[in-house]
Design an enzyme around this catalytic site. Sequence first.
Site, PDB file in Angstrom:
ATOM      1  N   ASP A  85       4.380   4.225 -19.457  1.00 30.82           N
ATOM      2  CA  ASP A  85       5.114   3.267 -18.647  1.00 30.82           C
ATOM      3  C   ASP A  85       6.115   4.071 -17.831  1.00 30.82           C
ATOM      4  OD1 ASP A  85       6.694   1.352 -17.496  1.00 30.82           O
ATOM      5  OD2 ASP A  85       7.348   0.417 -19.371  1.00 30.82           O
ATOM      6  N   VAL A  86       5.854   4.236 -16.543  1.00 34.37           N
ATOM      7  CA  VAL A  86       6.680   5.129 -15.731  1.00 34.37           C
ATOM      8  C   VAL A  86       8.064   4.564 -15.439  1.00 34.37           C
ATOM      9  CG1 VAL A  86       4.740   6.336 -14.687  1.00 34.37           C
ATOM     10  CG2 VAL A  86       5.618   4.263 -13.610  1.00 34.37           C
TER      11      VAL A  86
ATOM     12  N   ASN B   3       2.967   7.351  -8.054  1.00 32.50           N
ATOM     13  CA  ASN B   3       2.314   6.268  -7.332  1.00 32.50           C
ATOM     14  C   ASN B   3       2.599   4.891  -7.907  1.00 32.50           C
ATOM     15  OD1 ASN B   3       0.036   4.948  -5.706  1.00 32.50           O
ATOM     16  ND2 ASN B   3      -0.704   4.702  -7.802  1.00 32.50           N
TER      17      ASN B   3
ATOM     18  N   TYR C  70      12.841  -4.938  -2.983  1.00 34.29           N
ATOM     19  CA  TYR C  70      11.781  -3.932  -2.880  1.00 34.29           C
ATOM     20  C   TYR C  70      12.037  -2.999  -1.701  1.00 34.29           C
ATOM     21  CZ  TYR C  70       7.018  -2.067  -2.362  1.00 34.29           C
ATOM     22  OH  TYR C  70       5.910  -1.250  -2.249  1.00 34.29           O
TER      23      TYR C  70
ATOM     24  N   LYS D  68      12.580   1.061  -1.875  1.00 31.34           N
ATOM     25  CA  LYS D  68      11.712   2.016  -1.181  1.00 31.34           C
ATOM     26  C   LYS D  68      12.488   2.825  -0.138  1.00 31.34           C
ATOM     27  CE  LYS D  68       7.724   1.606  -3.176  1.00 31.34           C
ATOM     28  NZ  LYS D  68       7.208   2.746  -3.975  1.00 31.34           N
TER      29      LYS D  68
ATOM     30  N   VAL E 282      -2.821  -2.126   2.376  1.00 24.93           N
ATOM     31  CA  VAL E 282      -3.997  -1.402   1.886  1.00 24.93           C
ATOM     32  C   VAL E 282      -4.687  -2.262   0.836  1.00 24.93           C
ATOM     33  CG1 VAL E 282      -4.762   0.661   0.626  1.00 24.93           C
ATOM     34  CG2 VAL E 282      -2.933   0.852   2.321  1.00 24.93           C
TER      35      VAL E 282
ATOM     36  N   THR F 196      -3.511  -6.850  -3.269  1.00 23.84           N
ATOM     37  CA  THR F 196      -3.868  -7.330  -1.930  1.00 23.84           C
ATOM     38  C   THR F 196      -4.956  -8.390  -2.024  1.00 23.84           C
ATOM     39  OG1 THR F 196      -3.355  -5.147  -1.024  1.00 23.84           O
ATOM     40  CG2 THR F 196      -4.623  -6.635   0.371  1.00 23.84           C
TER      41      THR F 196
END
Length: 269
Positions: A64-65, A91, A155, A159, A188, A193
């Site tokens: 879990d990053v 990522n 968000y 970022k 993407v 998505t």
Amino acid sequence: MSARLQGKVALVSGAGTGIGAAVAQLFAAEGARVMLCGRRREPIENMVKLIRQQGGTADWVQADVTDEQSIEHAVGQTLERFGQLNVMVNNAVNYTWGPLAQLSTEDWHKSLRGSLDVAFFGTRAAFRAMQGGGGSIINMGSVAGLLGSPGLSAYGAAKAGVLNFSRAVALEGAPQKIRVNVVIPGIVWSEGTREAMRSEQMIKATARAVPLGRIGEPEEVANAILFLASNESSYITGQSLVVDGGKTCELNVGATDYTSQTSSEFRGE
């Protein structure tokens, strides 16, 4: 493939699906030994099996990053399994969205943790592992960190923070030949998505809003990440590479169909 990463070891987070999976496959095809990590065991385990079937070298570790001890463990497992770490791709992402008036402090912190903390934890862990040997760290940004978007204040702020964080640590890493860069994807295709695109009409409308006229593929972002991971970008650090079909270079909202306009209309005649 041209073995652009031959002899290198890479750790890719969020590697079970989407951009992360595309990066892991491409890295392995280019000669890297790849450690895949993610929260869900099944996708990363399946991706490792696929890479091995394709002749690549890969292993996986569940992590879990958003938890600093977990990503430290993933880096440690990479060193234990492959003996070095040359490339780190941060990522994985986790975020919330909603109008500011309804945005809870908890959701605000969740977005910061899921993007900015992820970059911090992963970069710091890789930085320590690369000291003395150099390497390339690629953090994932977003067009939401370049331009404002309703409902994405948390968000977008996270970022945007990733961008300047990466610039600062690039300066710290330069004397040790540790390069730090950011890849900034636009819209993407991914699991998220596909869940959001609930109709063909929505897909077409989204594609029309991109100057190149389509939604990007994970492999197209992976190619940009490969460049920054390889020795071809050896003189590049502290930079951001946007992969968005031209979206962020547009002043007006929504791509304009210039093909229907004559040269006299462009001149205002």
